[in-house]
Design a protein around this motif. Structure first.
Motif, PDB file in Angstrom:
ATOM      1  N   THR A 229      82.105  17.610   0.955  1.00  0.00           N
ATOM      2  CA  THR A 229      80.994  17.812   0.027  1.00  0.00           C
ATOM      3  C   THR A 229      79.837  18.524   0.710  1.00  0.00           C
ATOM      4  O   THR A 229      79.122  19.311   0.077  1.00  0.00           O
ATOM      5  CB  THR A 229      80.511  16.467  -0.553  1.00  0.00           C
ATOM      6  OG1 THR A 229      80.218  15.582   0.517  1.00  0.00           O
ATOM      7  CG2 THR A 229      81.563  15.860  -1.458  1.00  0.00           C
ATOM      8  N   ASP A 230      79.657  18.278   2.016  1.00  0.00           N
ATOM      9  CA  ASP A 230      78.611  18.993   2.766  1.00  0.00           C
ATOM     10  C   ASP A 230      78.879  20.504   2.778  1.00  0.00           C
ATOM     11  O   ASP A 230      77.964  21.306   2.627  1.00  0.00           O
ATOM     12  CB  ASP A 230      78.540  18.483   4.207  1.00  0.00           C
ATOM     13  CG  ASP A 230      77.987  17.062   4.290  1.00  0.00           C
ATOM     14  OD1 ASP A 230      77.285  16.652   3.346  1.00  0.00           O
ATOM     15  OD2 ASP A 230      78.259  16.394   5.300  1.00  0.00           O
ATOM     16  N   THR A 231      80.142  20.872   2.951  1.00  0.00           N
ATOM     17  CA  THR A 231      80.503  22.296   2.956  1.00  0.00           C
ATOM     18  C   THR A 231      80.249  22.914   1.587  1.00  0.00           C
ATOM     19  O   THR A 231      79.716  24.018   1.489  1.00  0.00           O
ATOM     20  CB  THR A 231      81.975  22.473   3.367  1.00  0.00           C
ATOM     21  OG1 THR A 231      82.178  21.840   4.633  1.00  0.00           O
ATOM     22  CG2 THR A 231      82.347  23.935   3.473  1.00  0.00           C
ATOM     23  N   TYR A 232      80.638  22.209   0.523  1.00  0.00           N
ATOM     24  CA  TYR A 232      80.372  22.712  -0.834  1.00  0.00           C
ATOM     25  C   TYR A 232      78.864  22.929  -1.048  1.00  0.00           C
ATOM     26  O   TYR A 232      78.441  23.921  -1.627  1.00  0.00           O
ATOM     27  CB  TYR A 232      80.905  21.751  -1.900  1.00  0.00           C
ATOM     28  CG  TYR A 232      82.384  21.899  -2.154  1.00  0.00           C
ATOM     29  CD1 TYR A 232      82.911  23.090  -2.648  1.00  0.00           C
ATOM     30  CD2 TYR A 232      83.252  20.836  -1.917  1.00  0.00           C
ATOM     31  CE1 TYR A 232      84.268  23.213  -2.882  1.00  0.00           C
ATOM     32  CE2 TYR A 232      84.607  20.966  -2.157  1.00  0.00           C
ATOM     33  CZ  TYR A 232      85.116  22.159  -2.632  1.00  0.00           C
ATOM     34  OH  TYR A 232      86.443  22.293  -2.866  1.00  0.00           O
ATOM     35  N   LYS A 233      78.061  21.980  -0.578  1.00  0.00           N
ATOM     36  CA  LYS A 233      76.609  22.104  -0.731  1.00  0.00           C
ATOM     37  C   LYS A 233      76.093  23.327   0.015  1.00  0.00           C
ATOM     38  O   LYS A 233      75.261  24.089  -0.499  1.00  0.00           O
ATOM     39  CB  LYS A 233      75.918  20.843  -0.216  1.00  0.00           C
ATOM     40  CG  LYS A 233      74.409  20.903  -0.377  1.00  0.00           C
ATOM     41  CD  LYS A 233      73.735  19.684   0.195  1.00  0.00           C
ATOM     42  CE  LYS A 233      72.232  19.877   0.049  1.00  0.00           C
ATOM     43  NZ  LYS A 233      71.511  19.442   1.198  1.00  0.00           N
TER      44      LYS A 233
ATOM     45  N   THR B  65      74.133  26.377  -1.661  1.00  0.00           N
ATOM     46  CA  THR B  65      72.768  26.753  -1.261  1.00  0.00           C
ATOM     47  C   THR B  65      72.741  28.042  -0.433  1.00  0.00           C
ATOM     48  O   THR B  65      71.704  28.431   0.074  1.00  0.00           O
ATOM     49  CB  THR B  65      72.102  25.615  -0.459  1.00  0.00           C
ATOM     50  OG1 THR B  65      72.884  25.345   0.698  1.00  0.00           O
ATOM     51  CG2 THR B  65      71.927  24.381  -1.306  1.00  0.00           C
ATOM     52  N   LYS B  66      73.915  28.654  -0.274  1.00  0.00           N
ATOM     53  CA  LYS B  66      74.082  29.926   0.433  1.00  0.00           C
ATOM     54  C   LYS B  66      73.726  29.845   1.918  1.00  0.00           C
ATOM     55  O   LYS B  66      73.339  30.825   2.538  1.00  0.00           O
ATOM     56  CB  LYS B  66      73.307  31.046  -0.247  1.00  0.00           C
ATOM     57  CG  LYS B  66      73.701  31.222  -1.705  1.00  0.00           C
ATOM     58  CD  LYS B  66      73.500  32.626  -2.169  1.00  0.00           C
ATOM     59  CE  LYS B  66      73.749  32.779  -3.641  1.00  0.00           C
ATOM     60  NZ  LYS B  66      75.023  32.690  -4.128  1.00  0.00           N
TER      61      LYS B  66
END
Length: 195
Positions: free
Chosen positions: A3-7, A11-12
């Protein structure tokens, strides 16, 4: 991805690369498995063990090796003779003194080797934990497979070669007699069979 990677993608902070954009490496045209279709078969050995066959080869595999007329490649991604040693008294797994991971037994050198930290110690039959039990070998490595093939083909003229990173010699792969190569992933760079 987490989920950290998706965030971070949202957020680019990092950018997403599609798999279609990744360049695939070119495969050598002379690689063994790209020349022609090879006959690969997975064999369930549970029935053989019920019939008291404790060899690393099933009866079906033994017959295939004996009846084959061409070259054979036996792939096993395990070096050494045995891949684990258990104590018959305390059930301890013989492990490395440095990193505490299981050691691999090398019969030819009479050593226990750790493949993680690359340390070795003289092989013993007594458990180092309880100092009473006998170490019982488990699992098969390339040395054990080579030994088993040599026993199976003791009266034949085949060239049996083990390539696993522990053997430091020239491999006579261009000899005209039938070859049986036992190897780890390292063996693929040496194999170049035309037939």
């Amino acid at each position: 991805p987490s989920t950290d990677t998706y965030k971070k993608i949202y957020t680019k902070e990092i950018s997403l690369i599609e798999t279609s954009e990744i360049k695939k490496p070119k495969i050598k045209q002379d690689c063994l498995f790209h020349r022609k279709q090879h006959n690969i078969e997975i064999i369930d050995q549970n029935d053989d063990k019920k019939g008291n066959n404790f060899s690393p080869f099933s009866f079906q595999a033994q017959n295939a090796i004996l009846e084959a007329t061409g070259d054979i490649f036996l792939f096993l991604n395990r070096k050494g003779f045995n891949t684990a040693l258990f104590c018959t008294s305390c059930n301890n797994i013989q492990s490395c003194n440095t990193c505490h991971l299981p050691v691999i037994y090398y019969k030819q050198e009479q050593l226990f080797r750790c493949h993680y930290c690359n340390t070795s110690q003289k092989a013993t039959q007594i458990c180092s934990h309880c100092e009473q039990g006998i170490l019982q070998p488990r699992g098969f490595g390339t040395e054990a497979i080579e030994s088993e093939v040599r026993t199976l083909l003791k009266n034949s003229n085949e060239l049996i070669i083990r390539i696993d990173g522990t053997t430091e010699k020239k491999y006579p792969l261009d000899e005209p007699k039938r070859k049986i190569i036992i190897g780890t992933q390292m063996a693929f760079q040496y194999i170049d069979w035309d037939s």
